[in-house]
Write a protein that holds these residues in place. Structure first.
Motif, PDB file in Angstrom:
ATOM      1  N   ILE A  32       0.841  -1.207   0.000  1.00  0.00           N
ATOM      2  CA  ILE A  32       0.000   0.000   0.000  1.00  0.00           C
ATOM      3  C   ILE A  32       0.868   1.247   0.000  1.00  0.00           C
ATOM      4  O   ILE A  32       0.724   2.125  -0.855  1.00  0.00           O
ATOM      5  N   ASN A  33       1.778   1.329   0.940  1.00  0.00           N
ATOM      6  CA  ASN A  33       2.644   2.494   1.047  1.00  0.00           C
ATOM      7  C   ASN A  33       3.527   2.649  -0.186  1.00  0.00           C
ATOM      8  O   ASN A  33       3.689   3.748  -0.718  1.00  0.00           O
ATOM      9  N   THR A  34       4.098   1.554  -0.656  1.00  0.00           N
ATOM     10  CA  THR A  34       4.993   1.597  -1.809  1.00  0.00           C
ATOM     11  C   THR A  34       4.266   2.114  -3.050  1.00  0.00           C
ATOM     12  O   THR A  34       4.759   3.013  -3.738  1.00  0.00           O
ATOM     13  N   VAL A  35       3.087   1.570  -3.327  1.00  0.00           N
ATOM     14  CA  VAL A  35       2.339   1.994  -4.512  1.00  0.00           C
ATOM     15  C   VAL A  35       1.832   3.419  -4.336  1.00  0.00           C
ATOM     16  O   VAL A  35       1.951   4.248  -5.250  1.00  0.00           O
ATOM     17  N   GLY A  40       2.438   9.053  -6.275  1.00  0.00           N
ATOM     18  CA  GLY A  40       2.345  10.432  -5.807  1.00  0.00           C
ATOM     19  C   GLY A  40       1.066  10.763  -5.065  1.00  0.00           C
ATOM     20  O   GLY A  40       0.636  11.916  -5.051  1.00  0.00           O
ATOM     21  N   MET A  41       0.463   9.775  -4.435  1.00  0.00           N
ATOM     22  CA  MET A  41      -0.772   9.992  -3.682  1.00  0.00           C
ATOM     23  C   MET A  41      -0.443  10.084  -2.197  1.00  0.00           C
ATOM     24  O   MET A  41       0.327   9.272  -1.686  1.00  0.00           O
ATOM     25  N   THR A  42      -1.023  11.065  -1.528  1.00  0.00           N
ATOM     26  CA  THR A  42      -0.802  11.201  -0.088  1.00  0.00           C
ATOM     27  C   THR A  42      -1.746  10.269   0.659  1.00  0.00           C
ATOM     28  O   THR A  42      -2.759   9.806   0.108  1.00  0.00           O
ATOM     29  N   ALA A  43      -1.422  10.028   1.923  1.00  0.00           N
ATOM     30  CA  ALA A  43      -2.300   9.212   2.765  1.00  0.00           C
ATOM     31  C   ALA A  43      -3.655   9.890   2.919  1.00  0.00           C
ATOM     32  O   ALA A  43      -4.694   9.231   2.948  1.00  0.00           O
ATOM     33  N   SER A  44      -3.659  11.220   2.988  1.00  0.00           N
ATOM     34  CA  SER A  44      -4.922  11.968   3.100  1.00  0.00           C
ATOM     35  C   SER A  44      -5.772  11.798   1.847  1.00  0.00           C
ATOM     36  O   SER A  44      -6.996  11.638   1.930  1.00  0.00           O
ATOM     37  N   GLN A  45      -5.143  11.834   0.687  1.00  0.00           N
ATOM     38  CA  GLN A  45      -5.878  11.658  -0.574  1.00  0.00           C
ATOM     39  C   GLN A  45      -6.471  10.251  -0.670  1.00  0.00           C
ATOM     40  O   GLN A  45      -7.621  10.080  -1.099  1.00  0.00           O
ATOM     41  N   LEU A  46      -5.711   9.266  -0.263  1.00  0.00           N
ATOM     42  CA  LEU A  46      -6.219   7.892  -0.266  1.00  0.00           C
ATOM     43  C   LEU A  46      -7.363   7.762   0.724  1.00  0.00           C
ATOM     44  O   LEU A  46      -8.374   7.112   0.433  1.00  0.00           O
ATOM     45  N   GLN A  54      -7.178   9.871   7.632  1.00  0.00           N
ATOM     46  CA  GLN A  54      -5.764   9.700   7.307  1.00  0.00           C
ATOM     47  C   GLN A  54      -5.057   8.797   8.318  1.00  0.00           C
ATOM     48  O   GLN A  54      -4.272   7.935   7.937  1.00  0.00           O
ATOM     49  N   PRO A  55      -5.343   8.955   9.646  1.00  0.00           N
ATOM     50  CA  PRO A  55      -4.707   8.035  10.599  1.00  0.00           C
ATOM     51  C   PRO A  55      -5.074   6.567  10.341  1.00  0.00           C
ATOM     52  O   PRO A  55      -4.281   5.666  10.599  1.00  0.00           O
ATOM     53  N   ARG A  56      -6.265   6.342   9.808  1.00  0.00           N
ATOM     54  CA  ARG A  56      -6.676   4.968   9.497  1.00  0.00           C
ATOM     55  C   ARG A  56      -5.802   4.410   8.353  1.00  0.00           C
ATOM     56  O   ARG A  56      -5.418   3.246   8.376  1.00  0.00           O
ATOM     57  N   ILE A  57      -5.462   5.241   7.377  1.00  0.00           N
ATOM     58  CA  ILE A  57      -4.578   4.802   6.283  1.00  0.00           C
ATOM     59  C   ILE A  57      -3.211   4.443   6.844  1.00  0.00           C
ATOM     60  O   ILE A  57      -2.638   3.402   6.491  1.00  0.00           O
ATOM     61  N   THR A  58      -2.696   5.275   7.725  1.00  0.00           N
ATOM     62  CA  THR A  58      -1.394   5.011   8.345  1.00  0.00           C
ATOM     63  C   THR A  58      -1.433   3.680   9.089  1.00  0.00           C
ATOM     64  O   THR A  58      -0.492   2.873   8.996  1.00  0.00           O
ATOM     65  N   LYS A  59      -2.530   3.431   9.796  1.00  0.00           N
ATOM     66  CA  LYS A  59      -2.677   2.174  10.539  1.00  0.00           C
ATOM     67  C   LYS A  59      -2.768   0.991   9.575  1.00  0.00           C
ATOM     68  O   LYS A  59      -2.167  -0.059   9.808  1.00  0.00           O
ATOM     69  N   MET A  60      -3.506   1.158   8.474  1.00  0.00           N
ATOM     70  CA  MET A  60      -3.617   0.079   7.479  1.00  0.00           C
ATOM     71  C   MET A  60      -2.248  -0.240   6.876  1.00  0.00           C
ATOM     72  O   MET A  60      -1.910  -1.408   6.684  1.00  0.00           O
ATOM     73  N   GLU A  61      -1.491   0.803   6.568  1.00  0.00           N
ATOM     74  CA  GLU A  61      -0.171   0.584   5.967  1.00  0.00           C
ATOM     75  C   GLU A  61       0.773  -0.129   6.929  1.00  0.00           C
ATOM     76  O   GLU A  61       1.566  -0.970   6.513  1.00  0.00           O
ATOM     77  N   SER A  62       0.682   0.190   8.199  1.00  0.00           N
ATOM     78  CA  SER A  62       1.586  -0.448   9.162  1.00  0.00           C
ATOM     79  C   SER A  62       1.113  -1.846   9.570  1.00  0.00           C
ATOM     80  O   SER A  62       1.882  -2.620  10.129  1.00  0.00           O
ATOM     81  N   ASN A  63      -0.141  -2.147   9.295  1.00  0.00           N
ATOM     82  CA  ASN A  63      -0.711  -3.441   9.691  1.00  0.00           C
ATOM     83  C   ASN A  63      -1.239  -4.188   8.461  1.00  0.00           C
ATOM     84  O   ASN A  63      -2.221  -4.905   8.542  1.00  0.00           O
ATOM     85  N   GLU A  64      -0.589  -4.012   7.338  1.00  0.00           N
ATOM     86  CA  GLU A  64      -1.054  -4.543   6.057  1.00  0.00           C
ATOM     87  C   GLU A  64      -1.282  -6.047   6.063  1.00  0.00           C
ATOM     88  O   GLU A  64      -2.218  -6.545   5.438  1.00  0.00           O
ATOM     89  N   ASN A  65      -0.448  -6.792   6.747  1.00  0.00           N
ATOM     90  CA  ASN A  65      -0.567  -8.257   6.760  1.00  0.00           C
ATOM     91  C   ASN A  65      -1.831  -8.754   7.440  1.00  0.00           C
ATOM     92  O   ASN A  65      -2.195  -9.918   7.278  1.00  0.00           O
ATOM     93  N   ASN A  66      -2.486  -7.906   8.216  1.00  0.00           N
ATOM     94  CA  ASN A  66      -3.677  -8.329   8.933  1.00  0.00           C
ATOM     95  C   ASN A  66      -4.972  -7.769   8.352  1.00  0.00           C
ATOM     96  O   ASN A  66      -6.023  -7.912   8.956  1.00  0.00           O
TER      97      ASN A  66
END
Length: 146
Positions: A32-35, A40-46, A54-66
Motif C-alpha cells: 500500500i505504502n509503496t504503490v 504520488g498519492m498522499t495518505a490523506s488523498q487515499l 488519514q490516521p486509518r490509512i497510516t494504521k492500514m499501511e503499518s498493519n497490512e498483513n492483517n
C-alpha cells in the motif's frame, strides 16, 4: 494423461515467472505504502477516496498483513490498481506434491518394513518408497496430506 497432472503443470508454468513478495517490496514498506508513494498519492488523498481518516490509512499501511482481502481490494481500486493474489510455492507445485508423497510413503513403508523385517521379508526401502510415492500421487493424492 491424468487431468490433475496437467493442472499442476499448467499451474507451475503460470507461477514459474512470478517472484516472491519478499523480492519485490522494499524492506520496511508494504504494498500500500509503496504503490501510494510511487504514484504520488498522499495518505490523506487515499483516505478521502476510501471514506476513512488519514490516521486509518497510516494504521492500514503499518498493519497490512492483517487486513482483510476485501479491504486490500478496495484500497487497490482507490489507487486505480487491480488487486491480484496468488500462492507461490517454494519450489514448484509438482515438487511440492512429490516431496509430500515421498514423506507419506516413507512413513507408511516404515511401519510395513518393521513388520516384514520381523518375518525376514524386508524390501528395499528406496525402491519401495519411490514406487509407493508414485502410486500415492496417481491413485490416492489426497491421502498424502494426512
Amino acid at each position: 494423461m491424468d487431468a490433475r497432472v496437467l493442472q499442476i503443470r499448467a499451474l507451475d508454468k503460470k507461477t514459474s515467472g512470478l517472484k516472491s513478495a519478499n523480492n519485490i517490496i522494499p524492506r520496511g514498506s508494504g504494498w500500500i505504502n509503496t504503490v501510494r508513494e510511487a504514484i504520488g498519492m498522499t495518505a490523506s488523498q487515499l483516505a478521502v477516496r476510501l471514506g476513512v481518516t488519514q490516521p486509518r490509512i497510516t494504521k492500514m499501511e503499518s498493519n497490512e498483513n492483517n487486513l482483510k482481502l476485501s479491504t486490500i481490494k478496495k484500497i487497490a481500486e482507490a489507487m486505480n490498481c487491480e488487486f491480484v493474489y496468488y500462492f507461490k510455492p517454494q519450489t514448484t507445485f509438482q515438487n511440492l506434491v512429490e516431496t509430500q508423497a515421498q514423506k507419506k510413503a516413507a512413513e507408511i513403508l516404515g511401519t510395513v518394513n518393521i513388520n516384514m523385517a520381523l518375518e525376514a521379508q524386508e524390501i528395499s526401502a528406496d525402491d519401495a518408497s519411490k514406487d509407493f510415492a508414485t502410486d500415492l500421487i496417481n491413485t490416492k493424492i489426497k491421502q498424502i496430506w494426512d
